[in-house]
Motif scaffolding. Structure first.
Motif, PDB file in Angstrom:
ATOM      1  N   ARG A  42       0.826  -1.208   0.000  1.00  0.00           N
ATOM      2  CA  ARG A  42       0.000   0.000   0.000  1.00  0.00           C
ATOM      3  C   ARG A  42       0.862   1.259   0.000  1.00  0.00           C
ATOM      4  NH1 ARG A  42      -3.961  -2.034   4.863  1.00  0.00           N
ATOM      5  NH2 ARG A  42      -5.545  -3.089   3.596  1.00  0.00           N
ATOM      6  N   THR A  43       0.236   2.358  -0.372  1.00  0.00           N
ATOM      7  CA  THR A  43       0.825   3.680  -0.215  1.00  0.00           C
ATOM      8  C   THR A  43       0.283   4.278   1.071  1.00  0.00           C
ATOM      9  OG1 THR A  43       1.041   4.046  -2.592  1.00  0.00           O
ATOM     10  CG2 THR A  43       0.987   6.004  -1.192  1.00  0.00           C
ATOM     11  N   TYR A  44       1.170   4.820   1.894  1.00  0.00           N
ATOM     12  CA  TYR A  44       0.742   5.425   3.148  1.00  0.00           C
ATOM     13  C   TYR A  44       1.065   6.918   3.154  1.00  0.00           C
ATOM     14  CZ  TYR A  44      -1.021   1.734   6.163  1.00  0.00           C
ATOM     15  OH  TYR A  44      -1.803   0.769   6.743  1.00  0.00           O
ATOM     16  N   VAL A  45       0.054   7.719   3.487  1.00  0.00           N
ATOM     17  CA  VAL A  45       0.235   9.156   3.721  1.00  0.00           C
ATOM     18  C   VAL A  45       0.225   9.367   5.228  1.00  0.00           C
ATOM     19  CG1 VAL A  45      -0.748  11.464   3.417  1.00  0.00           C
ATOM     20  CG2 VAL A  45      -0.863   9.794   1.549  1.00  0.00           C
ATOM     21  N   ILE A  46       1.286   9.981   5.754  1.00  0.00           N
ATOM     22  CA  ILE A  46       1.411  10.197   7.193  1.00  0.00           C
ATOM     23  C   ILE A  46       1.455  11.692   7.466  1.00  0.00           C
ATOM     24  CG2 ILE A  46       2.815   9.750   9.239  1.00  0.00           C
ATOM     25  CD1 ILE A  46       3.904   7.274   7.692  1.00  0.00           C
ATOM     26  N   GLU A  47       0.465  12.166   8.200  1.00  0.00           N
ATOM     27  CA  GLU A  47       0.400  13.591   8.538  1.00  0.00           C
ATOM     28  C   GLU A  47       1.073  13.826   9.886  1.00  0.00           C
ATOM     29  OE1 GLU A  47      -2.930  16.671  10.123  1.00  0.00           O
ATOM     30  OE2 GLU A  47      -3.492  15.587   8.281  1.00  0.00           O
ATOM     31  N   VAL A  48       2.016  14.764   9.901  1.00  0.00           N
ATOM     32  CA  VAL A  48       2.741  15.096  11.125  1.00  0.00           C
ATOM     33  C   VAL A  48       2.490  16.560  11.481  1.00  0.00           C
ATOM     34  CG1 VAL A  48       4.516  13.379  10.654  1.00  0.00           C
ATOM     35  CG2 VAL A  48       4.871  15.738   9.896  1.00  0.00           C
ATOM     36  N   MET A  49       2.876  16.944  12.696  1.00  0.00           N
ATOM     37  CA  MET A  49       2.695  18.322  13.126  1.00  0.00           C
ATOM     38  C   MET A  49       3.674  19.240  12.392  1.00  0.00           C
ATOM     39  SD  MET A  49       1.800  18.241  17.187  1.00  0.00           S
ATOM     40  CE  MET A  49       0.132  17.829  17.718  1.00  0.00           C
ATOM     41  N   GLY A  50       3.326  20.507  12.361  1.00  0.00           N
ATOM     42  CA  GLY A  50       4.126  21.512  11.662  1.00  0.00           C
ATOM     43  C   GLY A  50       3.216  22.456  10.911  1.00  0.00           C
ATOM     44  N   ARG A  51       2.555  23.343  11.659  1.00  0.00           N
ATOM     45  CA  ARG A  51       1.602  24.266  11.036  1.00  0.00           C
ATOM     46  C   ARG A  51       2.313  25.281  10.140  1.00  0.00           C
ATOM     47  NH1 ARG A  51      -1.447  27.211  15.451  1.00  0.00           N
ATOM     48  NH2 ARG A  51       0.547  28.317  15.539  1.00  0.00           N
ATOM     49  N   ASP A  52       3.403  25.847  10.653  1.00  0.00           N
ATOM     50  CA  ASP A  52       4.130  26.869   9.905  1.00  0.00           C
ATOM     51  C   ASP A  52       5.547  26.451   9.535  1.00  0.00           C
ATOM     52  OD1 ASP A  52       1.985  28.802  10.125  1.00  0.00           O
ATOM     53  OD2 ASP A  52       2.556  29.031  12.231  1.00  0.00           O
ATOM     54  N   ALA A  53       6.014  25.348  10.086  1.00  0.00           N
ATOM     55  CA  ALA A  53       7.381  24.896   9.841  1.00  0.00           C
ATOM     56  C   ALA A  53       7.383  23.416   9.487  1.00  0.00           C
ATOM     57  CB  ALA A  53       8.261  25.146  11.070  1.00  0.00           C
ATOM     58  N   GLY A  54       8.212  23.049   8.511  1.00  0.00           N
ATOM     59  CA  GLY A  54       8.220  21.675   8.050  1.00  0.00           C
ATOM     60  C   GLY A  54       9.363  20.833   8.578  1.00  0.00           C
ATOM     61  N   ASP A  55       9.981  21.252   9.685  1.00  0.00           N
ATOM     62  CA  ASP A  55      11.154  20.538  10.187  1.00  0.00           C
ATOM     63  C   ASP A  55      10.858  19.089  10.549  1.00  0.00           C
ATOM     64  OD1 ASP A  55      11.761  23.427  10.435  1.00  0.00           O
ATOM     65  OD2 ASP A  55      13.638  22.701  11.297  1.00  0.00           O
ATOM     66  N   ILE A  56       9.749  18.837  11.250  1.00  0.00           N
ATOM     67  CA  ILE A  56       9.435  17.455  11.633  1.00  0.00           C
ATOM     68  C   ILE A  56       9.256  16.594  10.391  1.00  0.00           C
ATOM     69  CG2 ILE A  56       7.725  15.955  12.725  1.00  0.00           C
ATOM     70  CD1 ILE A  56       7.203  18.119  14.774  1.00  0.00           C
ATOM     71  N   ALA A  57       8.501  17.090   9.418  1.00  0.00           N
ATOM     72  CA  ALA A  57       8.265  16.330   8.193  1.00  0.00           C
ATOM     73  C   ALA A  57       9.563  16.098   7.434  1.00  0.00           C
ATOM     74  CB  ALA A  57       7.264  17.071   7.305  1.00  0.00           C
ATOM     75  N   LEU A  58      10.394  17.131   7.306  1.00  0.00           N
ATOM     76  CA  LEU A  58      11.623  17.007   6.541  1.00  0.00           C
ATOM     77  C   LEU A  58      12.606  16.039   7.185  1.00  0.00           C
ATOM     78  CD1 LEU A  58      13.529  17.817   4.287  1.00  0.00           C
ATOM     79  CD2 LEU A  58      14.173  19.840   5.624  1.00  0.00           C
ATOM     80  N   TRP A  59      12.856  16.223   8.484  1.00  0.00           N
ATOM     81  CA  TRP A  59      13.841  15.369   9.153  1.00  0.00           C
ATOM     82  C   TRP A  59      13.383  13.909   9.195  1.00  0.00           C
ATOM     83  CZ3 TRP A  59      18.345  16.690  12.358  1.00  0.00           C
ATOM     84  CH2 TRP A  59      18.780  18.008  12.162  1.00  0.00           C
ATOM     85  N   THR A  60      12.117  13.677   9.510  1.00  0.00           N
ATOM     86  CA  THR A  60      11.636  12.293   9.583  1.00  0.00           C
ATOM     87  C   THR A  60      11.527  11.677   8.194  1.00  0.00           C
ATOM     88  OG1 THR A  60       9.317  13.031   9.627  1.00  0.00           O
ATOM     89  CG2 THR A  60      10.393  12.627  11.739  1.00  0.00           C
ATOM     90  N   GLY A  61      11.145  12.489   7.214  1.00  0.00           N
ATOM     91  CA  GLY A  61      11.053  11.979   5.856  1.00  0.00           C
ATOM     92  C   GLY A  61      12.404  11.551   5.320  1.00  0.00           C
ATOM     93  N   LEU A  62      13.441  12.352   5.608  1.00  0.00           N
ATOM     94  CA  LEU A  62      14.794  11.998   5.177  1.00  0.00           C
ATOM     95  C   LEU A  62      15.298  10.775   5.939  1.00  0.00           C
ATOM     96  CD1 LEU A  62      17.246  12.677   3.448  1.00  0.00           C
ATOM     97  CD2 LEU A  62      17.977  14.289   5.219  1.00  0.00           C
TER      98      LEU A  62
ATOM     99  N   ARG B 259      -3.594   4.493   2.290  1.00  0.00           N
ATOM    100  CA  ARG B 259      -4.081   4.649   3.654  1.00  0.00           C
ATOM    101  C   ARG B 259      -3.456   5.903   4.268  1.00  0.00           C
ATOM    102  NH1 ARG B 259      -7.096   1.612   1.936  1.00  0.00           N
ATOM    103  NH2 ARG B 259      -7.774  -0.446   2.708  1.00  0.00           N
ATOM    104  N   VAL B 260      -4.143   6.469   5.251  1.00  0.00           N
ATOM    105  CA  VAL B 260      -3.701   7.715   5.884  1.00  0.00           C
ATOM    106  C   VAL B 260      -3.583   7.506   7.386  1.00  0.00           C
ATOM    107  CG1 VAL B 260      -4.225  10.156   6.275  1.00  0.00           C
ATOM    108  CG2 VAL B 260      -4.842   9.085   4.086  1.00  0.00           C
ATOM    109  N   THR B 261      -2.501   8.004   7.956  1.00  0.00           N
ATOM    110  CA  THR B 261      -2.318   8.004   9.410  1.00  0.00           C
ATOM    111  C   THR B 261      -2.006   9.432   9.862  1.00  0.00           C
ATOM    112  OG1 THR B 261      -1.468   5.745   9.445  1.00  0.00           O
ATOM    113  CG2 THR B 261      -0.966   7.134  11.348  1.00  0.00           C
ATOM    114  N   VAL B 262      -2.784   9.934  10.805  1.00  0.00           N
ATOM    115  CA  VAL B 262      -2.526  11.243  11.409  1.00  0.00           C
ATOM    116  C   VAL B 262      -1.956  10.991  12.799  1.00  0.00           C
ATOM    117  CG1 VAL B 262      -3.524  13.442  12.148  1.00  0.00           C
ATOM    118  CG2 VAL B 262      -4.408  12.302  10.095  1.00  0.00           C
ATOM    119  N   LEU B 263      -0.694  11.329  13.004  1.00  0.00           N
ATOM    120  CA  LEU B 263      -0.031  11.002  14.271  1.00  0.00           C
ATOM    121  C   LEU B 263      -0.472  11.911  15.417  1.00  0.00           C
ATOM    122  CD1 LEU B 263       3.565  10.139  13.042  1.00  0.00           C
ATOM    123  CD2 LEU B 263       1.676   8.605  13.566  1.00  0.00           C
TER     124      LEU B 263
END
Length: 319
Positions: free
Chosen positions: A162-182, A243-247
């Motif tokens: 499956r393809t998974y979309v994972i939503e993480v926190m970061g309303r104005d900054a993408g640091d969590i998404a960028l660091w975890t994605g890398l 599938r989507v997961t919102v942490l």
């Protein structure tokens, strides 16, 4: 300075307790009375203030959240509300204040400093969105929480192809998404700082599927949009089961990492040192592993800069 207060404000972050502990014990070491203010600026207005002892902060360094609790306070944004807080500071004889929190908390510290009450801001937020410091308290723990969740999701994504979309926190900054994605090898990372081409995301997924890739991970920072919306768009465009997961708030909890405990201890102690030296209206931080302090107004007027080289690298590695 004979009496110092400490409060936590805004969203909680793992490591705040370590910072509180550091402030309290650093004050006591220097024979300064220290007062814990419960429930942030609302507790300051309400006079929810208690003298702290060495034992008050025993056995908290490993705990997430904040033992002083936190609350939003609209009243403190008004001159009348701030005056109530000042009245409480005068009542308890508190001469300086350590404020642990994010940019909204720092704004309150700035207003108090302008009113004649020295304040030092300590950056505590999992979003890592405070300018003029490389890291904020709680960011590293949040990263590890997200990475652990993605590792588990990857196992089931592989099993079901499956393809998974994972939503993480970061309303104005993408640091969590960028660091975890890398760190987790995500195929695409969507962050507020960059306008991603949706067609490029779809092409990446299709290329992976064609070469036999059994699963895909897409990281979405909440400031970009809803993970569920992106999940539906991706499934419609690719016909791949998605599938989507919102942490959500799981990212804020948990025992702080060693990095966050050490960072919080260093920053909390530095804040007390600055007050002892007669400094006010400053924000403490860390840059190139060195403790620094900056004018809190300058920090508020600057914008957090995301490392775009890391974003470019994530693109290059997710071909």
């Amino acid at each position: 300075m004979k009496k110092i207060g400490v409060l936590t404000s805004g969203g909680d972050a793992p490591g705040m307790n370590a910072a509180i502990r550091s402030v309290v014990r650093k004050c006591i070491y220097h024979d300064i009375e220290v007062y814990g203010i419960y429930y942030g600026y609302q507790g300051l207005i309400d006079g929810n203030i208690e003298k702290m002892e060495i034992g008050s902060v025993g056995d908290i360094i490993q705990r997430g959240g904040t033992m002083l609790y936190t609350a939003r306070c609209e009243d403190f944004k008004t001159p009348e509300g701030r005056q109530k807080g000042i009245d409480q500071l005068e009542k308890h004889g508190i001469e300086g204040l350590v404020v642990i929190g994010g940019d909204g908390s720092f704004m309150g510290a700035k207003k108090l400093t302008e009113a004649g009450y020295p304040c030092i801001g300590v950056p505590g937020t999992i979003d890592n969105d405070i300018p003029m410091t490389d890291f904020t308290i709680g960011f590293d723990t949040a990263l590890n929480t997200v990475i652990d969740a993605i590792d588990k999701i990857r196992d089931t994504a592989t099993s079901h192809e499956r393809t998974y979309v994972i939503e993480v926190m970061g309303r104005d900054a993408g640091d969590i998404a960028l660091w975890t994605g890398l760190a987790d090898g995500a195929e695409s990372i969507l962050i507020p700082e960059v306008d991603d081409n949706f067609e490029d995301i779809i092409e990446r997924l299709k290329r992976g599927h064609e070469r036999g890739k059994r699963h895909s991970i897409i990281i979405v920072a909440e400031g970009v949009g809803s993970g569920f919306d992106y999940g539906q768009r991706i499934q419609d465009a690719t016909s791949l089961e998605t599938r989507v997961t919102v942490l959500g708030h799981t990212q804020r909890g948990g025992s702080p990492t060693a990095f966050d405990r050490v960072l919080a201890s260093r920053l909390g102690a530095q804040a007390v040192d600055l007050l002892i030296k007669g400094k006010a209206g400053r924000m403490v931080g860390i840059q190139n592993n060195q403790l620094v302090d900056h004018d809190i107004i300058e920090a508020l007027n600057n914008k957090h800069q995301l490392d775009l080289d890391m974003y470019k690298l994530s693109k290059e590695l997710s071909i």
